[in-house]
Scaffold this active site. Structure first.
Site, short mmCIF file in Angstrom:
data_model
loop_
_atom_site.label_atom_id
_atom_site.label_comp_id
_atom_site.label_asym_id
_atom_site.label_seq_id
_atom_site.Cartn_x
_atom_site.Cartn_y
_atom_site.Cartn_z
N ASP A 105 0.89 -1.16 0.00
CA ASP A 105 0.00 0.00 0.00
C ASP A 105 0.93 1.21 0.00
O ASP A 105 2.11 1.10 0.34
CB ASP A 105 -0.92 -0.02 1.22
CG ASP A 105 -2.13 0.90 1.02
OD1 ASP A 105 -3.13 0.72 1.71
OD2 ASP A 105 -2.05 1.79 0.12
C1 GLC Z 1 -4.23 4.46 -0.24
C2 GLC Z 1 -5.11 3.24 -0.06
C3 GLC Z 1 -4.99 2.25 -1.17
C4 GLC Z 1 -4.73 2.98 -2.47
C5 GLC Z 1 -3.35 3.59 -2.37
C6 GLC Z 1 -3.03 4.44 -3.60
O1 GLC Z 1 -3.68 4.88 0.96
O2 GLC Z 1 -4.98 2.57 1.20
O3 GLC Z 1 -6.21 1.50 -1.21
O4 GLC Z 1 -4.81 2.08 -3.57
O5 GLC Z 1 -3.18 4.35 -1.19
O6 GLC Z 1 -3.86 5.55 -3.62
#
Ligand code: GLC
Length: 730
Positions: A221
């Site tokens: 993430d």
């Molecule tokens: C965010 C989310 C994730 C997302 C990523 C990119 O914090 O937790 O679901 O795909 O970052 O935006």
């Protein structure tokens, strides 16, 4: 750039959304972006919480809506459309679906997840992944794993016992990984049982790869990696977004012998394979997509997601019914969640315009309350709402949660609708008892007025075409068929996770264990407002002819469903399984199959609900394996978890291993194994006199080791006896 430098570079992003390009290897950069219910491509400034603008794209219903359709086929169609938009926008991997279990209705991100049940989450996520990847675009199932709250999400330690973890929080991911083979799995921000997930070798390698056979990319993430060296060793392949310091640390660790080239190459190779797959997927890609067709699909999807919770017959409305529309949500729809999944829609329908278009004239409207911070509200808004209500035959009250009430990044403090809306509803009811409530919310809200209003339509969040879909349902152009995939409780205190959500700095203990959602409400025999799987129709369905047969593959289940009403409709049929004689803890019943069927008035169809053996298994911590207990199972089939129309019993032999009897086995366990009663019965009666049933009941839980002590016989003699008998039973 040396070759090893190039390989190290591939284990991290080039920038916020792109992988590194390797010109010497003819490898372009590849864009990954959110998801999950629409493409959020930022060409200017980038962020991961939906602040900066993104390119126009179709905003389909978020997962909370999609899931209420219980239709894998529909989700596959949406997936194919998402892939077409990704190709047009040159996105190689769409970051979704989000599929974490809804452990508490308070979780700020529940709008982005499918269900409180792993079967629904797994089946629907698989359908979406297959749909998107069939279009040559990758996916990222997220957030792996046990990321079930937003509070302190980047540090909090999810403390989950292994059986609960396997049967509830990992089970859906296992299904998607095995059946749909997602190009990537996104590791979550949190800790799991004391170890940061991005560095959790048990989860990312031993479970995901060694047990489930996953060979794709584990991507972090955004900002979830604390130490890329540890992460690469644990089985993570790609840190996003770029982090030059971490990249340098890998180079230094390699030089210091703290990580080997093979580990780096394993990760880099997977990333390269993913990018090449995306390159292949772009064959024939165009730079546009059919905006109108995708909007029409978004509307068709939304129509399948709307849930009719209650209806005394006031719905569907007739065009000539004199209605008043109250609530800003009718004019300014809440159609998606806040945060990284926020899509810039190509169009946006609202219910008020759709209703007026449907009836052919303007209808009285009053906003009644504000839905977002800073929104202006006329001083007489309240009185205006009461006035229009008083003059109407039916009042349509559009209530719900505004974007600031629930969001990625924080959890809700309450399950209530905003106080000003509840206050207004009370006055509306005084002015006119004929009120229909229409809800827009990303997760369950308490409905204390459920028995005071004439109908409740749960719209959840329906995407850009949701306003039209709601109007179509209210006026019967569409027969509602959605069903809720999360329980709507009577009280927040009744939620099984209430006492431990969201935990504290020492972690969040999943103290309710297996008993999450309907599993917990059913086990505690708690009354709920509306049960998991509930949803009404404008027609009625009869169930008959349930047949259940055990096969080598599991259970064949079929039931005849008949449309006994006056209009066509779609029914989501659910099959729940229980094992009353189980020797392990279990929920009273668990969903093990579902299927939808569309029937004309009077039409009947046999619905197949096959249940594979692996769905019948529980995780035996004792054996470290999935075990199907032998015994007589009950299969119940119906329209919701608490509207079970038919049931049948079926015997299964199961695959329990013959566990050797040891000195730690109890008398009861030993007597259940062939040959032991004869062998040790004498020892027991020698100690306690002739077999006395009451005495035996008292002694049943005594370990053999204690009996040996009482018998005066040498332990070695008894152990030899046990070894001989175990050998016979092997
Ligand atoms: C965010 C989310 C994730 C997302 C990523 C990119 O914090 O937790 O679901 O795909 O970052 O935006």
């Amino acid at each position: 750039m040396t070759d090893i430098d190039a390989r190290i570079a591939l284990t991290g992003g080039r920038d916020f959304w792109n992988t590194h390009a390797l010109p010497d290897a003819d490898l372009p950069a590849m864009t990954m972006t959110d998801g999950p219910h629409g493409v959020r491509l930022q060409v200017a400034s980038a962020d991961h919480v939906g602040i900066n603008e993104s390119e126009p794209a179709t905003c389909f219903p978020p997962a909370v809506g999609l899931a209420s359709s219980w239709s894998p086929a529909m989700l596959a169609e949406v997936g194919a459309a998402l892939a077409a938009e990704c190709r047009a926008l040159n996105v190689g991997v769409l970051l979704g679906p989000g599929m974490n279990i809804k452990r508490s209705p308070l979780c700020g991100r529940n709008f982005e997840y499918f269900a409180e049940d792993p079967l629904v989450a797994g089946e629907l996520a698989s359908a979406l992944v297959n749909g998107i990847q069939s279009g040559g675009v990758g996916t990222s199932v997220k957030h792996f794993a046990a990321n079930n709250q937003e509070t302190d999400r980047m540090r909090r330690d999810s403390q989950v016992d292994e059986r609960t973890l396997r049967e509830i929080y990992l089970r859906g991911f296992a299904k998607v990984v095995r059946s749909a083979k997602p190009w990537t799995v996104m590791c979550s921000y949190n800790k799991l049982n004391g170890v940061q997930v991005s560095e959790n070798h048990w989860l990312l390698t031993e479970v995901l790869r060694d047990e489930w056979g996953y060979d794709g990319v584990v991507v972090s993430d955004w900002g979830a990696v604390w130490n890329r060296v540890n992460a690469l060793k644990a089985g993570l392949d790609l840190e996003m977004p770029a982090n030059q310091g971490h990249e340098d640390a890998v180079r230094a660790a390699l030089a210091a012998g703290e990580i080997d080239e093979a580990t780096i190459e394993q990760a880099a190779g997977r990333v390269e394979a993913m990018v090449r797959k995306a390159m292949a997927g772009r064959e024939g890609a165009t730079d546009s997509f059919d905006v109108d067709a995708h909007h029409a699909l978004a509307r068709k999807m939304a129509e399948q997601c709307v849930v009719l919770l209650s209806n005394d017959g006031v719905l569907p409305l007739k065009p000539e019914t004199k209605v008043a529309v109250v609530g800003e949500f009718a004019r300014t729809p809440r159609y998606q969640g806040a945060g990284s999944s926020r899509v810039n829609p190509t169009r946006l329908d609202n219910a008020l315009d759709a209703i007026q278009a449907l009836v052919g004239h303007e209808v009285p409207f009053a906003p009644g309350f504000t839905t977002a911070p800073g929104q202006e509200l006329a001083a007489d808004a309240h009185d205006r709402a009461i006035a229009v209500a008083r003059e109407a035959d039916v009042v349509l009250a559009f209530l719900g949660l505004g974007e600031s009430h629930e969001s990625e990044g924080y959890d809700r403090e309450t399950c209530d609708l905003p106080a000003e809306q509840l206050a207004l509803l009370k006055e509306l009811l005084s002015a006119n008892p004929n009120v229909v409530v229409v809800l827009s919310n990303g997760s369950s809200v308490l409905l204390p007025f459920a028995d005071k209003v004439r109908a409740i339509v749960e719209g959840w969040l329906l995407g850009q075409a949701g306003g039209s879909a709601l109007a179509d349902v209210l006026y019967g152009v569409v027969n509602p068929s959605g069903k809720i995939t999360e329980t709507i409780p009577r009280r927040l205190e009744d939620v099984p996770s209430f006492l431990t959500f969201p935990g504290d700095l020492t972690g969040v203990r999943y103290g309710e264990g297996l008993f999450v959602g309907y599993r917990g409400y059913d086990a505690a025999r708690t009354e709920v407002e509306f049960p998991f799987g509930h949803g009404l129709s404008y027609t009625t369905f009869d169930y008959s002819g349930l047949a259940v047969t055990a096969t080598d593959a599991g259970l064949d289940v079929s039931v005849t469903v008949t449309n006994t009403g006056t209009r066509a409709g779609r029914e989501v049929v659910q099959a729940y399984v229980s094992l009353p004689s189980s020797r392990v803890e279990r929920a009273p019943r668990e969903l093990k199959a579902f299927a939808d069927v569309t029937l004309e008035p009077g039409e009947a169809a046999v619905v197949q609900l096959p249940i594979p053996s692996e769905e019948l298994a529980y995780w035996s911590v004792l054996d470290g394996a999935w075990i199907v207990e032998g015994g007589t199972y009950t299969v119940e089939v119906g329209a919701s978890s608490r509207d079970l129309r038919l049931s049948a019993e079926v015997a299964l032999t199961g695959n329990e291993p013959v566990r050797p009897v040891t000195l730690n086995s109890t008398l009861e366990e030993a007597f259940a194994v062939p040959g032991f009663a004869e062998a040790i019965g004498g020892m027991v009666s020698g100690i306690f006199g002739e077999d006395d049933p009451d005495l035996m009941r008292m002694m049943a839980a005594m370990p053999l080791a204690a009996l040996v002590g009482f018998s005066g016989r040498p332990e070695s003699e008894v152990q030899a006896l046990l070894d001989a008998l175990n050998a016979q039973n092997r």
